[in-house]
Design an enzyme around this catalytic site. Structure first.
Site, PDB file in Angstrom:
ATOM      1  N   HIS A 192     -24.882 -12.363  34.033  1.00  0.00           N
ATOM      2  CA  HIS A 192     -24.589 -11.385  32.392  1.00  0.00           C
ATOM      3  C   HIS A 192     -25.020 -13.697  32.044  1.00  0.00           C
ATOM      4  CE1 HIS A 192     -20.561 -13.254  32.298  1.00  0.00           C
ATOM      5  NE2 HIS A 192     -20.358 -12.442  33.157  1.00  0.00           N
ATOM      6  N   ALA A 193     -24.920 -13.444  31.098  1.00  0.00           N
ATOM      7  CA  ALA A 193     -25.005 -15.196  29.758  1.00  0.00           C
ATOM      8  C   ALA A 193     -24.691 -15.929  30.608  1.00  0.00           C
ATOM      9  CB  ALA A 193     -24.662 -14.336  28.617  1.00  0.00           C
TER      10      ALA A 193
END
Length: 90
Positions: free
Chosen positions: A16-17
């Site tokens: 994810h980010a």
């Protein structure tokens, strides 16, 4: 020459980010280019957080890492270290 390594995504949230940003920041320390490829053969340059998020790599899936450049061995070792020790319990 190019070096390769396969990483299994261990953290529950997958790629994810936050992990993408950490990887992007890490590879800026090296001259080599880093290409990631997921299990569906979708590729992303590791200098783009958005591209890495498009890999949609979930826990238990793998990412193939391909590093090419003058410091490829050092870059790959640092990437492996990041995945194994800093992203596992994200």
């Amino acid at each position: 020459m190019t070096v390769y390594h396969r990483i299994i995504i261990k953290n529950q949230q997958g790629m994810h980010a936050r992990p993408a940003m950490m990887l992007c920041e890490l590879i800026q320390q090296f001259e080599s280019s880093v290409l990631l490829r997921n299990c569906h053969n979708i590729e992303a340059q590791a200098d783009s957080v958005i591209a890495m998020l498009m890999l949609d790599s979930k826990q238990g899936s793998y990412i193939d890492i391909e590093v090419t450049g003058p410091d490829e061995e050092q870059a790959l070792a640092a990437i492996i270290q990041l995945f194994h020790h800093k992203l596992e319990d994200d």
